[in-house]
Design a protein around this motif. Structure first.
Motif, PDB file in Angstrom:
ATOM      1  N   LEU A   9       0.805  -1.207   0.000  1.00 54.75           N
ATOM      2  CA  LEU A   9       0.000   0.000   0.000  1.00 54.75           C
ATOM      3  C   LEU A   9       0.848   1.273   0.000  1.00 54.75           C
ATOM      4  O   LEU A   9       0.592   2.202  -0.771  1.00 54.75           O
ATOM      5  CB  LEU A   9      -0.957  -0.004   1.186  1.00 54.75           C
ATOM      6  CG  LEU A   9      -2.006   1.091   1.208  1.00 54.75           C
ATOM      7  CD1 LEU A   9      -2.870   1.065  -0.036  1.00 54.75           C
ATOM      8  CD2 LEU A   9      -2.881   0.956   2.449  1.00 54.75           C
ATOM      9  N   ALA A  10       1.871   1.320   0.830  1.00 53.90           N
ATOM     10  CA  ALA A  10       2.739   2.511   0.885  1.00 53.90           C
ATOM     11  C   ALA A  10       3.435   2.735  -0.456  1.00 53.90           C
ATOM     12  O   ALA A  10       3.569   3.876  -0.919  1.00 53.90           O
ATOM     13  CB  ALA A  10       3.754   2.368   2.003  1.00 53.90           C
ATOM     14  N   THR A  11       3.853   1.655  -1.091  1.00 51.05           N
ATOM     15  CA  THR A  11       4.512   1.761  -2.400  1.00 51.05           C
ATOM     16  C   THR A  11       3.545   2.304  -3.442  1.00 51.05           C
ATOM     17  O   THR A  11       3.878   3.213  -4.207  1.00 51.05           O
ATOM     18  CB  THR A  11       5.034   0.377  -2.849  1.00 51.05           C
ATOM     19  OG1 THR A  11       5.918  -0.123  -1.847  1.00 51.05           O
ATOM     20  CG2 THR A  11       5.744   0.456  -4.176  1.00 51.05           C
ATOM     21  N   ILE A  12       2.318   1.770  -3.453  1.00 47.42           N
ATOM     22  CA  ILE A  12       1.312   2.225  -4.416  1.00 47.42           C
ATOM     23  C   ILE A  12       0.985   3.693  -4.182  1.00 47.42           C
ATOM     24  O   ILE A  12       0.895   4.488  -5.138  1.00 47.42           O
ATOM     25  CB  ILE A  12       0.046   1.343  -4.316  1.00 47.42           C
ATOM     26  CG1 ILE A  12       0.360  -0.078  -4.759  1.00 47.42           C
ATOM     27  CG2 ILE A  12      -1.090   1.926  -5.161  1.00 47.42           C
ATOM     28  CD1 ILE A  12      -0.750  -1.088  -4.453  1.00 47.42           C
ATOM     29  N   GLU A  13       0.822   4.090  -2.925  1.00 42.88           N
ATOM     30  CA  GLU A  13       0.537   5.494  -2.620  1.00 42.88           C
ATOM     31  C   GLU A  13       1.679   6.407  -3.059  1.00 42.88           C
ATOM     32  O   GLU A  13       1.437   7.512  -3.557  1.00 42.88           O
ATOM     33  CB  GLU A  13       0.244   5.668  -1.136  1.00 42.88           C
ATOM     34  CG  GLU A  13      -1.105   5.116  -0.742  1.00 42.88           C
ATOM     35  CD  GLU A  13      -1.382   5.213   0.746  1.00 42.88           C
ATOM     36  OE1 GLU A  13      -0.421   5.132   1.555  1.00 42.88           O
ATOM     37  OE2 GLU A  13      -2.563   5.352   1.106  1.00 42.88           O
ATOM     38  N   VAL A  18       3.464  10.627  -7.163  1.00 42.00           N
ATOM     39  CA  VAL A  18       4.307  11.126  -8.249  1.00 42.00           C
ATOM     40  C   VAL A  18       3.544  11.140  -9.581  1.00 42.00           C
ATOM     41  O   VAL A  18       3.678  12.059 -10.374  1.00 42.00           O
ATOM     42  CB  VAL A  18       5.593  10.271  -8.372  1.00 42.00           C
ATOM     43  CG1 VAL A  18       6.434  10.710  -9.548  1.00 42.00           C
ATOM     44  CG2 VAL A  18       6.388  10.330  -7.082  1.00 42.00           C
ATOM     45  N   GLU A  19       2.750  10.090  -9.809  1.00 43.60           N
ATOM     46  CA  GLU A  19       2.007   9.936 -11.063  1.00 43.60           C
ATOM     47  C   GLU A  19       0.531   9.630 -10.759  1.00 43.60           C
ATOM     48  O   GLU A  19       0.113   8.472 -10.798  1.00 43.60           O
ATOM     49  CB  GLU A  19       2.588   8.793 -11.890  1.00 43.60           C
ATOM     50  CG  GLU A  19       4.042   8.969 -12.283  1.00 43.60           C
ATOM     51  CD  GLU A  19       4.573   7.715 -12.970  1.00 43.60           C
ATOM     52  OE1 GLU A  19       4.375   7.599 -14.190  1.00 43.60           O
ATOM     53  OE2 GLU A  19       5.146   6.866 -12.268  1.00 43.60           O
ATOM     54  N   PRO A  20      -0.282  10.649 -10.447  1.00 43.77           N
ATOM     55  CA  PRO A  20      -1.671  10.398 -10.044  1.00 43.77           C
ATOM     56  C   PRO A  20      -2.550   9.777 -11.138  1.00 43.77           C
ATOM     57  O   PRO A  20      -3.595   9.224 -10.846  1.00 43.77           O
ATOM     58  CB  PRO A  20      -2.200  11.779  -9.655  1.00 43.77           C
ATOM     59  CG  PRO A  20      -1.215  12.755 -10.137  1.00 43.77           C
ATOM     60  CD  PRO A  20       0.069  12.048 -10.387  1.00 43.77           C
TER      61      PRO A  20
END
Length: 106
Positions: A9-13, A18-20
């Motif tokens: 989850l932290a990685t995905i967030e 950076v790239e929404p």
């Protein structure tokens, strides 16, 4: 119930920060690269649900933190955009029985 995505989850967030505009398929591809035993291209639906949830949370936070003076009533329905509104169209000519329609060029 824990999700396969919880450890990531932290990685995905951080990717979304950076790239929404990242799509679920792009995120699944990245997760497959990181953890191929857990992820494949079949997990796009769980990532889509997560994305929807994360984007909703970001939108709600942005709306709540928006100053009240930036919210303009009437702007949503176009009432504040009179100069850009299309001119009103005249009602159509109604032709009764036995009458001939009158055309603009005749």
């Amino acid at each position: 119930m824990p999700s396969k995505l919880d450890p990531h989850l932290a990685t995905i967030e951080s990717w979304l920060a950076v790239e929404p505009q990242l799509t679920a398929l792009t995120i699944v591809g990245r997760l497959t690269t990181i953890d191929p035993l857990t992820f494949s291209d079949k997990q796009d639906s769980i990532v889509q649900r997560l994305l929807r949830s994360l984007r909703r949370k970001v939108a709600e936070t942005a709306i709540v933190s928006m100053p009240v003076d930036e919210i303009r009533p009437g702007a949503v329905d176009g009432a504040a955009c009179d100069e850009h509104s299309a001119p009103p169209t005249p009602p159509p000519n109604r032709v009764g029985r036995g009458q001939r329609p009158v055309w603009a060029g005749s």
